[in-house]
Design an enzyme around this catalytic site. Structure first.
Site, PDB file in Angstrom:
ATOM      1  N   GLY A  56       0.832  -1.192   0.000  1.00 31.76           N
ATOM      2  CA  GLY A  56       0.000   0.000   0.000  1.00 31.76           C
ATOM      3  C   GLY A  56       0.868   1.244   0.000  1.00 31.76           C
ATOM      4  O   GLY A  56       2.055   1.200   0.357  1.00 31.76           O
ATOM      5  N   CYS A  57       0.292   2.358  -0.380  1.00 19.77           N
ATOM      6  CA  CYS A  57       1.087   3.589  -0.473  1.00 19.77           C
ATOM      7  C   CYS A  57       1.544   4.072   0.905  1.00 19.77           C
ATOM      8  O   CYS A  57       2.729   4.352   1.114  1.00 19.77           O
ATOM      9  CB  CYS A  57       0.309   4.671  -1.216  1.00 19.77           C
ATOM     10  SG  CYS A  57      -1.363   4.982  -0.595  1.00 19.77           S
ATOM     11  N   TYR A  58       0.632   4.170   1.862  1.00 21.69           N
ATOM     12  CA  TYR A  58       1.035   4.571   3.214  1.00 21.69           C
ATOM     13  C   TYR A  58       2.021   3.580   3.832  1.00 21.69           C
ATOM     14  O   TYR A  58       3.031   3.987   4.424  1.00 21.69           O
ATOM     15  CB  TYR A  58      -0.184   4.704   4.123  1.00 21.69           C
ATOM     16  CG  TYR A  58      -1.103   5.864   3.834  1.00 21.69           C
ATOM     17  CD1 TYR A  58      -0.690   7.181   4.021  1.00 21.69           C
ATOM     18  CD2 TYR A  58      -2.411   5.649   3.409  1.00 21.69           C
ATOM     19  CE1 TYR A  58      -1.545   8.244   3.786  1.00 21.69           C
ATOM     20  CE2 TYR A  58      -3.276   6.704   3.173  1.00 21.69           C
ATOM     21  CZ  TYR A  58      -2.851   8.004   3.365  1.00 21.69           C
ATOM     22  OH  TYR A  58      -3.702   9.054   3.134  1.00 21.69           O
TER      23      TYR A  58
ATOM     24  N   THR B 133       4.177   1.822   2.416  1.00 19.68           N
ATOM     25  CA  THR B 133       5.482   1.969   1.775  1.00 19.68           C
ATOM     26  C   THR B 133       6.341   2.966   2.545  1.00 19.68           C
ATOM     27  O   THR B 133       7.512   2.700   2.844  1.00 19.68           O
ATOM     28  CB  THR B 133       5.320   2.406   0.318  1.00 19.68           C
ATOM     29  OG1 THR B 133       4.664   1.368  -0.420  1.00 19.68           O
ATOM     30  CG2 THR B 133       6.670   2.694  -0.331  1.00 19.68           C
TER      31      THR B 133
ATOM     32  N   MET C  28       2.590  12.341  -1.170  1.00 21.56           N
ATOM     33  CA  MET C  28       2.323  11.732   0.135  1.00 21.56           C
ATOM     34  C   MET C  28       3.459  12.041   1.093  1.00 21.56           C
ATOM     35  O   MET C  28       4.637  12.039   0.704  1.00 21.56           O
ATOM     36  CB  MET C  28       2.161  10.216  -0.030  1.00 21.56           C
ATOM     37  CG  MET C  28       2.057   9.441   1.253  1.00 21.56           C
ATOM     38  SD  MET C  28       1.589   7.706   0.929  1.00 21.56           S
ATOM     39  CE  MET C  28      -0.151   7.916   0.590  1.00 21.56           C
TER      40      MET C  28
END
Length: 310
Positions: A113-115, A117, A203
């Site tokens: 997932g992006c978060y 990561t 992000m």
């Protein structure tokens, strides 16, 4: 001979960016379904079986269904959903954390997932090195561009430009928590506070460390040194080091696609007893499409950064 790639869910935000990164690469032959067939299970099954590698850019349940449709074929799969991130038989697609060889030899790879990561890039090496405890109740403050929520959230933000900040995950059961806990080797899931701002992409993930976790043996400069050593060979992840630390971190509304990630350790100087671990990345880059391309390159024996926007 080119590698045949099918992007199942190519009309979504992540799928479109993956396709854009592959369109001019001669190493790959894209299998494309037109709009009339892209949701037809028979056409999808045929495409999944014809592909050497399939990239799933689908909601979780649809990704699980796609894996079933691919049964009976030798197709290797990269899943960009959260359906298989802690599933048995799947390799977590974070080469800087799990190792490049594991991904290169895998049949089933699940994109992070992006978060997670950003969180894992900061925390996992320090926990493994014994510099931070596995049983601490960590907190994570994070903000993302609205594209991370897919087409539905994009439409909501663009339909109401007055919204400046949208906090969510307030019930605390965010779907990213299992992978954050598992791959950082934590006893407890962190307290995760995600939010979305009116920027299309970008992000920032911020892990604060209180005085209890710092000492002469485990100080902010030592964290910085450990992270710099861990990522020294990476062309994707960089560590900003003192004194070259920014005074502020910005997300820009006009940011271009970027597949890298930048880490930094902030403290208040020699007398400080607190620190902040901060990661900056593109939620659609290293947080999604760029990560898929990086994993695809490794699975095909190609240069890891080929086609990445660094």
């Amino acid at each position: 001979m080119s590698v045949r790639v099918f992007i199942d869910g190519a009309a979504g935000t992540t799928g479109l960016e993956i396709r854009d990164r592959l369109k001019d690469r001669a190493e790959f032959e894209l299998i494309v379904l037109d709009d009339a067939r892209r949701k037809d299970d028979g056409a999808r099954r045929d495409a999944l079986h014809a592909a050497d590698i399939a990239i799933l850019c689908l909601p979780d349940e649809a990704a699980k269904e796609a894996v079933k449709l691919a049964e009976g074929a030798d197709t290797r799969i990269i899943d960009a959903s959260s359906a298989h991130r802690v599933a048995e038989g799947w390799i977590y697609g974070f080469p800087e954390i799990v190792g490049r060889e594991a991904i290169a030899n895998a049949r089933f790879v699940s994109n992070p997932g992006c978060y997670p990561t950003g969180f894992l890039a900061l925390l996992a090496p320090l926990v493994r090195a014994g510099m931070l405890p596995a049983d601490w109740p960590y907190t994570v403050n994070a903000v993302s561009g609205y594209s991370g929520g897919g087409n539905a959230l994009i439409e909501r933000f663009e339909a109401d430009p007055a919204v400046a900040f949208r906090a969510y995950g307030l019930a605390l059961g965010h779907k990213h928590l299992p992978e954050m806990r598992a791959y950082a080797g934590l006893t407890h899931a962190p307290v995760f506070s995600p939010a979305v701002v009116p920027a299309h992409r970008g992000m920032v993930v911020d892990v604060p460390l209180p005085a209890t976790l710092l000492s002469e043996r485990n100080s902010a400069p030592m964290f910085e040194s450990e992270l710099a050593t861990h990522y020294a060979a990476s062309e994707v992840v960089t560590v900003r080091q003192s004194p070259d630390l920014p005074g502020e971190i910005l997300l820009r509304r006009d940011a271009l696609p970027w597949d890298g990630m930048e880490l930094a350790v902030f403290d208040g100087g020699p007398d400080s007893n607190q620190a902040r671990l901060i990661a900056r990345l593109d939620n659609l880059g290293k947080g999604a499409s760029g990560a898929a391309i990086q994993n695809l390159n490794l699975m095909c024996g190609l240069p890891e950064t080929a086609g990445l926007r660094l």
